[in-house]
Write an enzyme that holds these catalytic residues in place. Structure first.
Site, PDB file in Angstrom:
ATOM      1  N   LYS A 154      67.143  13.898 -53.921  1.00 34.15           N
ATOM      2  CA  LYS A 154      68.162  13.265 -54.752  1.00 34.15           C
ATOM      3  C   LYS A 154      67.574  12.291 -55.765  1.00 34.15           C
ATOM      4  O   LYS A 154      68.149  12.063 -56.819  1.00 34.15           O
ATOM      5  CB  LYS A 154      69.187  12.537 -53.871  1.00 34.15           C
ATOM      6  N   ARG A 155      66.430  11.728 -55.443  1.00 30.32           N
ATOM      7  CA  ARG A 155      65.855  10.750 -56.376  1.00 30.32           C
ATOM      8  C   ARG A 155      65.386  11.417 -57.678  1.00 30.32           C
ATOM      9  O   ARG A 155      65.178  10.752 -58.686  1.00 30.32           O
ATOM     10  CB  ARG A 155      64.708   9.988 -55.732  1.00 30.32           C
TER      11      ARG A 155
END
Length: 474
Positions: free
Chosen positions: A241-242
């Protein structure tokens, strides 16, 4: 290929469908269609503690949005329990599986002792050849792995990959609660469904020797394997997700076109010469496993955005309008029951599609056209709508009002004439006009804006601009 190609995409419904999973589905879909084979969707929901109906719905919605239609399925493993139990009995009867009564505590102790001796912490086969079995004691069923020799996996992408049997242990195929385990049901399903090729991520490669032995033990032909590389983020770490959204539907909600996402994922580890943009027909025609690279693919959000912009620029306005409509509603540009036809929604698209990277951006930029009441950038309004520009806008209003031919060339001539008579560069007149008509300094070309809005709306907004100037000067 002698037998008709049959492949499967088998996601676990323990969360959203992520980018890596979609690429696996796409490669299977393309391989099936290229070879006029069958693409099967199978939901691997044997992990009852983590599988959810919500995840299944999201998987199906993602596949539908991307146009990855299945020829068979979706099947759910939880609906196939009787088949698995039958196959367990088959292995027990053939002395290829056995009950194991070792408790969790005992297994933990064995693992610690093995580690203390520097040995691989695998099951030591205590129950493998029991002559007598205790009554009323919980047990699992383990599959007997050969104690010697090796398993050779013939991988289409990686060649022969060899695993020594001594490195493997007798894997559990049935838990104490009677539920089958992942590695076992995968093999049973692949055999039952006649899967000819297993195309999946290389994180499954370590499971493959155990599964290969299970195929052999059940008397099933091994499918051909192709383990594709992982997708990494720009920093060469596992995609997460980063690095941005990893859920497929998140990209839909961000205003990406499904065709762009499919095109980008197809090129993420596969190539056909230097071609970057492919229609689905071209992808299907040229796809082959041999052109998939085994090195990790790097996910580049900027490249995906560029590709999305190419598709926005080249998609038919009517088709694009159908996809744009929900974003117009979501962004508050249109109300739910707006009463506009798709043709009317498509009208401003040719002036916006060269300037928009996503459908959200296009919806926002089209607000000036659809909204009756403009939302102004206050700084732009205060800067450009002032008393110095007022007489020139009034002159423009008169000129537009007197026009009999409301077309590009007469409009251009009029604006140039008003600017010249005022001693202004054209941009010094066009920018205040743009602010009055759109509420912003950024928009399509000024003539496109005027023609899109039409004579009546253009005059109304210019007069409202003059009214604002008069009010602010008092």
């Amino acid at each position: 290929m002698t037998a008709p190609v049959r492949v499967r995409f088998a996601p676990s419904p323990t969360g959203y469908l992520h980018i890596g999973g979609v690429r696996t589905a796409l490669f299977n879909w393309l391989f099936a269609h290229h070879n006029k084979g069958t693409f099967i969707l199978r939901i691997e929901d044997t992990d009852a503690s983590r599988s959810t109906d919500e995840s299944i719905r999201e998987i199906l919605e993602s596949m539908k949005w991307l146009g990855l239609d299945c020829d068979e399925g979706p099947f759910r493993q939880t609906e196939r329990q009787s088949i698995y139990k039958e196959k367990v009995e088959q292995l027990i009867s053939a002395n290829k599986a056995y009950p194991c009564f070792c408790t969790t505590e005992v297994l933990d102790q064995k693992r610690k002792e093995a580690q203390a001796k520097g040995l691989k912490p695998k099951y030591d086969g205590t129950c493998r050849d029991l002559s007598e079995t205790p009554d009323g004691v919980p047990f699992v069923i383990r599959f007997k792995v050969p104690l010697e020799g090796a398993v050779t996996i013939k991988d289409i992408l990686r060649g022969n990959v060899v695993f020594q049997n001594e490195e493997l242990d007798d894997l559990i195929i049935l838990r104490t609660d009677g539920s089958p385990t992942y590695n076992f049901v995968v093999v049973v399903d692949d055999g039952d469904m006649g899967i000819t090729h297993v195309i999946r991520g290389d994180d499954h490669l370590s499971n493959t020797p155990r599964q290969a032995l299970l195929y052999d033990g059940l008397g099933l032909p091994r499918p051909e394997f192709a383990h594709i590389s992982m997708i990494l983020g720009p920093d060469k770490t596992r995609l997460s997700k980063r690095h941005g959204a990893t859920s497929v539907l998140a990209y839909r909600d961000m205003g990406y076109l499904p065709e762009a996402v499919i095109n980008y994922l197809a090129r993420l580890g596969w190539s056909h010469g230097d071609q970057e943009i492919f229609s689905r027909q071209e992808m299907t025609q040229h796809f082959s496993l041999e052109n998939i690279t085994t090195s990790a693919a790097i996910f580049n959000p900027e490249k995906l955005q560029w590709l999305n912009q190419q598709y926005i620029q080249n998609t038919d306005p009517i088709k694009l309008a159908e996809q744009l409509e929900p974003f117009l509603i979501k962004e508050g540009v249109l109300i739910e029951q707006h009463g506009l036809s798709i043709k009317e929604i498509a009208k401003p698209i040719p002036s916006l599609n060269q300037r928009s990277q996503t459908l959200i951006e296009m919806a926002q930029k089209s607000a000036f056209y659809f909204k009756k009441d403009l939302t102004f950038d206050e700084k732009a309004r205060d800067k450009f709508l002032n008393k110095e520009i007022k007489p020139h806008i009034e002159k423009l209003i008169t000129g537009i009002n007197d026009m009999t031919l409301f077309e590009h060339d007469p409009l251009e001539n009029l604006l140039k004439k008003v600017a010249e008579e005022a001693g202004l560069k054209l941009g010094k007149l066009a920018q205040p006009v743009r602010v009055a008509l759109t509420g912003s300094t950024a928009s399509p070309g000024i003539y496109d804006v005027i023609l899109l809005l039409g004579k009546t709306t253009t005059l109304k907004r210019l007069n409202e601009g003059v009214g604002f100037i008069e009010k602010s000067c008092n």
